[in-house]
Design a protein around this motif. Structure first.
Motif, PDB file in Angstrom:
ATOM      1  N   PRO A  29      62.277  -0.669 -10.361  1.00  0.00           N
ATOM      2  CA  PRO A  29      64.054  -1.866 -10.434  1.00  0.00           C
ATOM      3  C   PRO A  29      64.971  -1.352 -10.234  1.00  0.00           C
ATOM      4  CG  PRO A  29      62.256  -2.130 -12.010  1.00  0.00           C
ATOM      5  CD  PRO A  29      61.210  -0.635 -10.910  1.00  0.00           C
ATOM      6  N   LYS A  30      65.028   0.389 -10.095  1.00  0.00           N
ATOM      7  CA  LYS A  30      66.308   1.384 -10.493  1.00  0.00           C
ATOM      8  C   LYS A  30      66.517   1.119  -8.675  1.00  0.00           C
ATOM      9  CE  LYS A  30      66.742   5.431 -10.580  1.00  0.00           C
ATOM     10  NZ  LYS A  30      67.027   5.583  -8.934  1.00  0.00           N
ATOM     11  N   ASN A  31      65.471   1.969  -8.021  1.00  0.00           N
ATOM     12  CA  ASN A  31      65.504   1.926  -6.516  1.00  0.00           C
ATOM     13  C   ASN A  31      65.594   0.709  -5.962  1.00  0.00           C
ATOM     14  OD1 ASN A  31      65.177   4.924  -7.181  1.00  0.00           O
ATOM     15  ND2 ASN A  31      63.319   5.075  -5.862  1.00  0.00           N
ATOM     16  N   ALA A  88      69.213  -0.491  -6.197  1.00  0.00           N
ATOM     17  CA  ALA A  88      70.029   0.407  -5.546  1.00  0.00           C
ATOM     18  C   ALA A  88      69.759   0.099  -3.848  1.00  0.00           C
ATOM     19  CB  ALA A  88      70.013   2.202  -5.704  1.00  0.00           C
ATOM     20  N   ALA A  89      69.096  -0.240  -3.484  1.00  0.00           N
ATOM     21  CA  ALA A  89      69.076  -0.445  -2.206  1.00  0.00           C
ATOM     22  C   ALA A  89      69.566  -1.957  -1.436  1.00  0.00           C
ATOM     23  CB  ALA A  89      67.660  -0.659  -1.839  1.00  0.00           C
ATOM     24  N   LEU A  90      69.375  -2.536  -3.137  1.00  0.00           N
ATOM     25  CA  LEU A  90      69.884  -4.219  -2.342  1.00  0.00           C
ATOM     26  C   LEU A  90      71.915  -3.645  -2.515  1.00  0.00           C
ATOM     27  CD1 LEU A  90      69.995  -6.980  -2.871  1.00  0.00           C
ATOM     28  CD2 LEU A  90      69.278  -6.910  -4.825  1.00  0.00           C
ATOM     29  N   SER A  91      71.680  -2.897  -3.444  1.00  0.00           N
ATOM     30  CA  SER A  91      73.438  -2.236  -3.511  1.00  0.00           C
ATOM     31  C   SER A  91      73.756  -1.964  -1.938  1.00  0.00           C
ATOM     32  CB  SER A  91      73.519  -1.482  -5.022  1.00  0.00           C
ATOM     33  OG  SER A  91      75.045  -1.471  -4.610  1.00  0.00           O
ATOM     34  N   VAL A  92      73.677  -1.002  -1.294  1.00  0.00           N
ATOM     35  CA  VAL A  92      73.439  -0.362  -0.488  1.00  0.00           C
ATOM     36  C   VAL A  92      72.887  -1.213   1.119  1.00  0.00           C
ATOM     37  CG1 VAL A  92      72.371   0.880   1.506  1.00  0.00           C
ATOM     38  CG2 VAL A  92      72.600   2.135  -0.233  1.00  0.00           C
ATOM     39  N   LEU A 147      63.744  -9.807  -2.372  1.00  0.00           N
ATOM     40  CA  LEU A 147      62.758 -10.355  -2.868  1.00  0.00           C
ATOM     41  C   LEU A 147      61.906  -9.435  -3.667  1.00  0.00           C
ATOM     42  CD1 LEU A 147      61.919 -12.673   0.059  1.00  0.00           C
ATOM     43  CD2 LEU A 147      62.697 -13.385  -2.253  1.00  0.00           C
ATOM     44  N   GLN A 148      62.057  -8.107  -3.245  1.00  0.00           N
ATOM     45  CA  GLN A 148      60.927  -7.464  -3.496  1.00  0.00           C
ATOM     46  C   GLN A 148      61.605  -6.721  -5.013  1.00  0.00           C
ATOM     47  OE1 GLN A 148      60.226  -3.993  -0.658  1.00  0.00           O
ATOM     48  NE2 GLN A 148      61.918  -4.922   0.080  1.00  0.00           N
ATOM     49  N   LEU A 149      62.699  -7.062  -5.582  1.00  0.00           N
ATOM     50  CA  LEU A 149      63.096  -6.795  -6.941  1.00  0.00           C
ATOM     51  C   LEU A 149      62.582  -7.807  -7.905  1.00  0.00           C
ATOM     52  CD1 LEU A 149      64.480  -5.174  -8.904  1.00  0.00           C
ATOM     53  CD2 LEU A 149      66.807  -6.528  -7.970  1.00  0.00           C
ATOM     54  N   CYS A 150      62.740  -9.342  -7.399  1.00  0.00           N
ATOM     55  CA  CYS A 150      62.078 -10.564  -8.260  1.00  0.00           C
ATOM     56  C   CYS A 150      60.571  -9.662  -8.073  1.00  0.00           C
ATOM     57  CB  CYS A 150      62.594 -11.551  -7.432  1.00  0.00           C
ATOM     58  SG  CYS A 150      63.986 -11.974  -7.530  1.00  0.00           S
ATOM     59  N   GLU A 151      59.684  -9.096  -7.045  1.00  0.00           N
ATOM     60  CA  GLU A 151      58.204  -9.700  -7.251  1.00  0.00           C
ATOM     61  C   GLU A 151      58.439  -8.230  -8.271  1.00  0.00           C
ATOM     62  OE1 GLU A 151      54.331 -10.069  -6.476  1.00  0.00           O
ATOM     63  OE2 GLU A 151      56.229 -10.141  -5.575  1.00  0.00           O
ATOM     64  N   VAL A 152      58.299  -7.036  -8.337  1.00  0.00           N
ATOM     65  CA  VAL A 152      57.838  -6.529  -9.715  1.00  0.00           C
ATOM     66  C   VAL A 152      58.809  -6.857 -10.785  1.00  0.00           C
ATOM     67  CG1 VAL A 152      59.281  -3.620  -9.853  1.00  0.00           C
ATOM     68  CG2 VAL A 152      58.559  -4.187  -7.134  1.00  0.00           C
ATOM     69  N   LEU A 153      59.981  -7.699 -10.584  1.00  0.00           N
ATOM     70  CA  LEU A 153      60.513  -7.241 -12.193  1.00  0.00           C
ATOM     71  C   LEU A 153      59.382  -9.453 -12.304  1.00  0.00           C
ATOM     72  CD1 LEU A 153      64.696  -6.552 -12.460  1.00  0.00           C
ATOM     73  CD2 LEU A 153      62.160  -5.724 -13.024  1.00  0.00           C
ATOM     74  N   ASP A 154      58.974  -9.439 -11.533  1.00  0.00           N
ATOM     75  CA  ASP A 154      58.120 -11.214 -11.786  1.00  0.00           C
ATOM     76  C   ASP A 154      59.090 -11.972 -12.354  1.00  0.00           C
ATOM     77  OD1 ASP A 154      56.030 -12.462 -12.211  1.00  0.00           O
ATOM     78  OD2 ASP A 154      55.171 -12.383 -14.204  1.00  0.00           O
ATOM     79  N   ILE A 155      60.425 -11.911 -11.836  1.00  0.00           N
ATOM     80  CA  ILE A 155      61.219 -13.443 -11.189  1.00  0.00           C
ATOM     81  C   ILE A 155      60.903 -14.506 -10.378  1.00  0.00           C
ATOM     82  CG2 ILE A 155      63.134 -13.543 -11.136  1.00  0.00           C
ATOM     83  CD1 ILE A 155      64.330 -10.890 -12.090  1.00  0.00           C
ATOM     84  N   ASP A 156      60.509 -15.630 -11.117  1.00  0.00           N
ATOM     85  CA  ASP A 156      60.778 -16.947  -9.934  1.00  0.00           C
ATOM     86  C   ASP A 156      62.085 -16.645  -9.082  1.00  0.00           C
ATOM     87  OD1 ASP A 156      61.057 -18.992  -8.374  1.00  0.00           O
ATOM     88  OD2 ASP A 156      58.955 -19.690  -9.920  1.00  0.00           O
ATOM     89  N   ALA A 157      62.186 -15.668  -7.894  1.00  0.00           N
ATOM     90  CA  ALA A 157      63.939 -16.778  -7.943  1.00  0.00           C
ATOM     91  C   ALA A 157      64.679 -17.805  -7.730  1.00  0.00           C
ATOM     92  CB  ALA A 157      64.116 -15.447  -5.891  1.00  0.00           C
TER      93      ALA A 157
END
Length: 117
Positions: free
Chosen positions: A35-37, A40-44, A86-96
């Motif tokens: 989630p952290k990485n 961060a990548a999303l922010s970049v 989408l990858q962050l949502c997948e890792v955190l199990d969030i339905d975007a």
């Protein structure tokens, strides 16, 4: 009726998340997709999108898609932002989609339109 280039009629969030997960798995990138990485990548990537617009006037920014090279850059950065989200949502199990729907509901309550009670 022909399909527009670059448009796919059968795309869905879950399918795109599977493609992204498969892409990462094939390259053994999962250990880095924390989630952290990913945040961060999303922010970049969002910053790279902002950079395109940084010194444009509001009028110039409204016409950014008129230039093919700039349009490609904007489209690529939007895709990068969306991919990491989408990858962050997948890792955190969030339905975007459900998260966005719920957020719109909360915003409608917090910020009612004038004349709406």
């Amino acid at each position: 009726m022909t399909e527009e280039p670059g448009r796919h009629k059968d795309l869905d969030v879950a399918g795109l998340q599977r493609r992204l997960a498969d892409f990462a798995a094939a390259r053994n990138w999962q250990p880095y997709h924390t989630p952290k990485n990913l945040a961060a990548a999303l922010s970049v990537e969002a910053s790279e999108l902002v950079e395109i617009f940084q010194w444009l006037t509001p009028e110039e920014s409204a016409r950014v898609m008129d230039d093919p090279d700039t349009a490609r850059r904007v489209t690529d950065e939007v895709a990068d932002v969306f991919a990491y989200l989408l990858q962050l949502c997948e890792v955190l199990d969030i339905d975007a989609l459900a998260a966005l729907d719920a957020k719109i509901d909360r915003n409608e309550e917090r910020f009612p339109a004038p004349g709406v009670e």
